[in-house]
Design a protein around this motif. Structure first.
Motif, PDB file in Angstrom:
ATOM      1  N   THR A   6       1.803  -5.932  -3.097  1.00  0.00           N
ATOM      2  CA  THR A   6       2.878  -4.727  -3.091  1.00  0.00           C
ATOM      3  C   THR A   6       3.906  -5.651  -2.339  1.00  0.00           C
ATOM      4  N   ASN A  28       1.249  -4.106   3.005  1.00  0.00           N
ATOM      5  CA  ASN A  28       0.391  -4.565   2.776  1.00  0.00           C
ATOM      6  C   ASN A  28      -0.793  -4.108   3.725  1.00  0.00           C
ATOM      7  N   GLN A  83       5.638   0.574   2.227  1.00  0.00           N
ATOM      8  CA  GLN A  83       5.610  -0.124   0.874  1.00  0.00           C
ATOM      9  C   GLN A  83       4.966  -1.068   1.573  1.00  0.00           C
ATOM     10  N   HIS A 129       3.953  -3.361  -8.432  1.00  0.00           N
ATOM     11  CA  HIS A 129       2.964  -3.182  -7.204  1.00  0.00           C
ATOM     12  C   HIS A 129       1.447  -4.383  -8.238  1.00  0.00           C
ATOM     13  N   ASN A 130       0.565  -5.362  -6.798  1.00  0.00           N
ATOM     14  CA  ASN A 130       0.748  -5.986  -8.130  1.00  0.00           C
ATOM     15  C   ASN A 130       0.817  -7.767  -8.428  1.00  0.00           C
TER      16      ASN A 130
END
Length: 636
Positions: free
Chosen positions: A617, A596, A594, A566-567
Motif C-alpha cells: 500500500t 503496511n 495507510q 493498494h497492491n
C-alpha cells in the motif's frame, strides 16, 4: 612576556601572510614589564601618523598613553601598567589626512554591549575545559561515514526574555542542549556570534572578529556553552564570515585612514547588495588576520567546524553586482583570483592545524571541486552546502500535487551530481525568512495536507544522500516564518498536530541515526540506486540506500500526491520478506494510517529492473522505509 626575537619572527610571518596565530601577538594581552603587571597592546596600522590608547582609565585622553611605532611596516606597541580584565579601550588613530578616528581593536577578545562599541580586555587562557573525552573521540571519528544532522540555531530568537533582552550563553546551554540531545542531532550550527552592531544582521555583518558577542555574556560563558555541548555528545559549528565586513565607523573600514582591510579599488571593495566591504584577499596581513581568526575559533573555543558564509561572493568579482560595478580579472574572467588562492591557503592551514575539523562552504554556484583537496585542484573544504537540491526541492514541494508530475525532474535531478561533492542538504534560516514562509507554511493543501507534505519532505530529505541541516523550529512545525526579534512559537506544542510533528521528527531522526544505510556511503555512488525514478504520472519514486553490509539495505518509497494506491508493485533487489519499518503516514504522527503492517513477501517476477517485486500500500503524501528481514534460506 614576549621575547624580542619571537616578536621579530612573528612579525615577519605576519607580513608574509603566514602567521596563523597572529591573535597571540596583536591585540591586548596581560603582560609584565619591568616588574609591573598590566596589558600589552599591539596594532597594525601602517598609514597612521600616530596611535594612542584611550579609555575610562585615562578619561579618553589620547595624550596619556601614546603608542610607539615599532616597525616601518606599521606595527604599534604600548604597555599600560595596572590595567586589569574588563578594561574598556579603543585606539585613537591620527590619519594621514590629520583626522582623529576612534577604532575598536581588530583583535579585541571582548566588546561592550551594543550600542556601545569599545573593546574590552579579556585573557584567553583562564577557562578550564572538561571536554577531553569528546576531543579524543573526534580524532578517531570518520565524519564522512557517520550520521551528521545539524540544528541551525540563532540564540536570541530560539528563546528570549523579552524584545532584545536575552539569556546568557550559560542559560542557553541549560535550555538548548537537552532539547537538541532529545531530538538526536549530532551538531548545533550557530549563526555568527562574532560581535556585530546591528541585531538584525544576525552576526553576518561583523565588527569584532575575535569577540564572542556580549549580547549573551562573556567569551568564557560561550566556552561553557561549547563545553557543555561536547559533554553531551553534540558538536558545535560556527557560521563564519570572511567574505565581507560592515562599514560602521568603529570597525575595520578605512581603519587607519586608508583602505587597509578592504580593497583600495572601490569596485572590488564594495558589496552593494549588502552595503558591506570585501576583504583584500591578496594583502598578506589580511590573510594572516583571517586565517588566524578561523584558527582562533577552532582552537580557543574548541569548535568542531566552521560553515563559511557567502563563498560565491568571494570567488566571483561580479557577484551581486550590475554592469559597471565590476571589472574583469587580468585574464578576462570574472573570478577573483586572489580570493581563490586565499581560500585554498586558508583550508590548507586549517587542516594542517587540525585535520579533524569541518570546513563547510556555502557556495551557491557550480564551481567544481569545492570539497576536494587543493592538491587535486579543489578549494580544500571538506563539505559543501547543496544549494541546487535545496532550490529544486522547495520549488517542487510548494507546488499543488496536481502539478508535480510536470516537474518530476526536480526530485530526481540532484542524483546526477550527488556524489560530485561531499554535500550537506540545507534548509537554513535564509529559506524561512523575509516573506518566504516557514517550511510548514510553504506546503500546499489543507491543514492535514500541509503536515503530511512536511513529513514527506523531511523523510525524503533524510533518505537522500548527504548530511542534513535544518533551521530551528522545523522540528515542531513552526507555522510562522522565522521572526528574528521574537522567540520560536513554543506554545504550538499545545496543539496535537505540532506535538505529533515533534514526535515524528524525533523518530525520523532516530531512524536516521540507527540505519547505516542512510549515512555510511553518503558520498559514494554505491550508497544509492534508483528502483523507479520515472513514475512522474503518479509522482512516486523509489530507491535503495546501501551501507557496507548488504543486509543493512533500505528500500524507500515516496508518494508526493494525496492518492492512495493498494497492491502497488515495487521492485526489490533480493528475494525474501520485507517489513515496513517506518512510515510518515502513521496515525500517531497525524497520518491517515495507510500502513503496511503485515510482512511483504517478494514475488519472483522482475519489475522495475529488479529481479523481484513486492506488492504494498502506498500511503498519501508519505514516505515508507522498507527493510528485508529474512531470506528464503532463513525462512526455511
Amino acid at each position: 612576556m614576549l621575547e624580542e626575537a619571537t616578536i621579530e619572527h612573528d612579525l615577519y610571518l605576519f607580513h608574509q601572510g603566514n602567521l596563523r596565530y597572529s591573535y597571540q601577538l596583536l591585540g591586548a594581552h596581560p603582560d609584565i614589564k619591568e616588574g609591573k603587571e598590566g596589558y600589552r597592546f599591539m596594532l597594525w596600522a601602517p598609514n597612521a601618523q600616530g596611535v594612542n590608547i584611550v579609555g575610562d582609565f585615562n578619561n579618553w585622553d589620547g595624550r596619556e598613553h601614546p603608542m610607539e611605532k615599532l616597525t616601518e611596516n606599521g606595527i604599534w606597541y604600548g604597555f599600560i601598567p595596572a590595567l586589569t580584565e574588563g578594561t574598556i579601550y579603543k585606539y585613537e588613530i591620527l590619519t594621514p589626512h590629520g583626522h582623529l578616528r576612534l577604532k575598536a581593536d581588530p583583535y579585541g577578545f571582548s566588546s561592550e554591549l551594543r550600542p556601545n562599541t569599545a573593546s574590552v580586555t579579556y585573557p584567553l587562557n583562564k577557562y578550564s575545559w572538561n571536554d577531553e573525552q569528546w576531543m579524543k573521540r573526534r580524532e578517531k571519528l570518520n565524519i564522512y561515514e557517520t550520521p551528521v544532522s545539524i540544528y541551525e540555531l540563532h540564540l536570541g530568537s530560539w528563546k528570549n526574555i523579552e524584545l532584545e533582552v536575552y539569556y546568557t550563553y550559560r542559560e542557553y546551554a541549560d535550555m538548548v542542549i537537552p532539547h537538541v540531545k532529545e531530538l538526536g542531532y549530532s551538531h548545533i550550527e550557530l549563526l555568527p556570534i562574532t560581535e556585530h552592531p546591528f541585531d538584525r544582521s544576525w552576526g553576518y555583518q561583523t565588527t569584532g572578529y575575535f569577540a564572542a558577542t556580549s549580547r549573551y555574556g562573556t567569551p568564557d560563558d560561550f566556552r561553557y556553552f561549547v563545553d557543555q555541548c561536547h559533554q553531551n555528545g553534540i558538536g558545535v559549528i560556527l557560521d563564519w564570515v570572511p567574505a565581507h565586513f560592515c562599514k560602521d565607523e568603529h570597525g575595520l573600514r578605512r581603519f587607519d585612514g586608508e583602505a587597509l582591510y578592504e580593497y583600495q579599488d572601490t569596485l572590488k571593495a564594495d558589496k552593494p547588495q549588502w552595503g558591506t566591504l570585501t576583504f583584500d584577499f591578496g594583502r598578506k596581513e589580511v590573510q594572516s588576520f583571517l586565517i588566524s581568526n578561523a584558527i582562533f575559533w577552532l582552537k580557543e573555543f574548541h569548535l568542531d567546524g566552521l560553515r563559511v558564509d557567502a563563498v560565491a561572493s568571494m570567488l566571483y568579482l561580479d557577484f551581486g553586482k550590475e554592469e559597471g560595478q565590476w571589472e574583469l580579472n587580468e585574464y578576462g574572467g570574472r573570478e577573483n583570483l586572489e580570493a581563490v588562492e586565499f581560500v585554498k591557503k586558508m583550508n590548507e592551514a586549517i587542516f594542517e592545524e587540525d585535520p579533524h575539523v569541518l570546513m563547510m562552504a556555502e557556495e551557491s554556484t557550480s564551481w567544481p571541486l569545492v570539497s576536494a583537496p587543493t592538491y587535486i585542484g579543489g578549494l580544500g573544504f571538506n563539505y559543501k552546502w547543496n544549494m541546487g537540491w535545496m532550490n529544486d526541492m522547495l520549488e517542487y514541494i510548494e507546488m499543488d500535487p496536481i502539478h508535480r508530475k510536470h516537474h518530476h525532474h526536480l526530485i530526481t535531478f540532484s542524483l546526477f551530481y550527488a556524489f560530485s561533492e561531499n554535500f550537506v542538504l540545507p534548509i537554513s534560516h535564509d529559506e524561512v525568512v523575509h516573506g518566504k514562509k516557514s517550511l510548514l507554511n510553504k506546503m500546499p493543501g489543507d491543514y492535514w495536507q500541509k503536515f503530511a507534505n512536511l513529513r514527506a519532505f523531511l523523510a525524503f530529505m533524510y533518505a537522500h544522500p548527504g548530511k542534513k541541516l535544518l533551521m530551528m523550529g522545523t522540528e515542531f512545525g513552526q507555522f510562522d516564518e522565522w521572526k528574528d526579534l521574537e522567540d520560536l512559537d513554543w506554545e504550538l506544542l499545545e496543539y496535537d498536530s505540532h506535538a505529533s510533528t515533534l514526535a515524528y521528527f524525533k523518530q525520523l531522526q532516530q531512524l536516521y541515526n540507527d540505519m547505516p544505510a542512510l549515512w555510511e556511503l553518503d558520498h559514494e555512488e554505491e550508497g544509492f540506486f534508483w528502483i523507479d525514478a520515472n513514475n512522474y504520472e503518479q509522482s512516486i519514486v523509489s530507491f535503495a540506500r546501501n551501507s557496507r553490509k548488504s543486509n543493512d539495505q533500505l528500500i524507500v518509497v515516496c508518494n508526493f500526491t494525496p492518492e492512495v494506491y493498494h497492491n502497488y508493485r515495487v521492485g526489490v533487489p533480493e528475494e525474501g520478506t520485507y517489513q515496513e519499518i517506518f512510515t510518515s503516514d502513521a496515525t500517531h504522527f497525524g497520518g491517515s494510517g495507510q500502513t503496511n503492517a503485515l510482512d511483504l513477501h517478494s514475488i519472483s517476477e522482475p519489475w522495475q529492473s529488479q529481479g523481484q517485486h513486492i506488492q504494498m500500500t502506498i500511503p498519501p503524501l508519505a514516505v515508507s522505509f522498507l527493510k528485508r528481514t529474512s531470506s528464503p534460506k532463513e525462512e526455511k
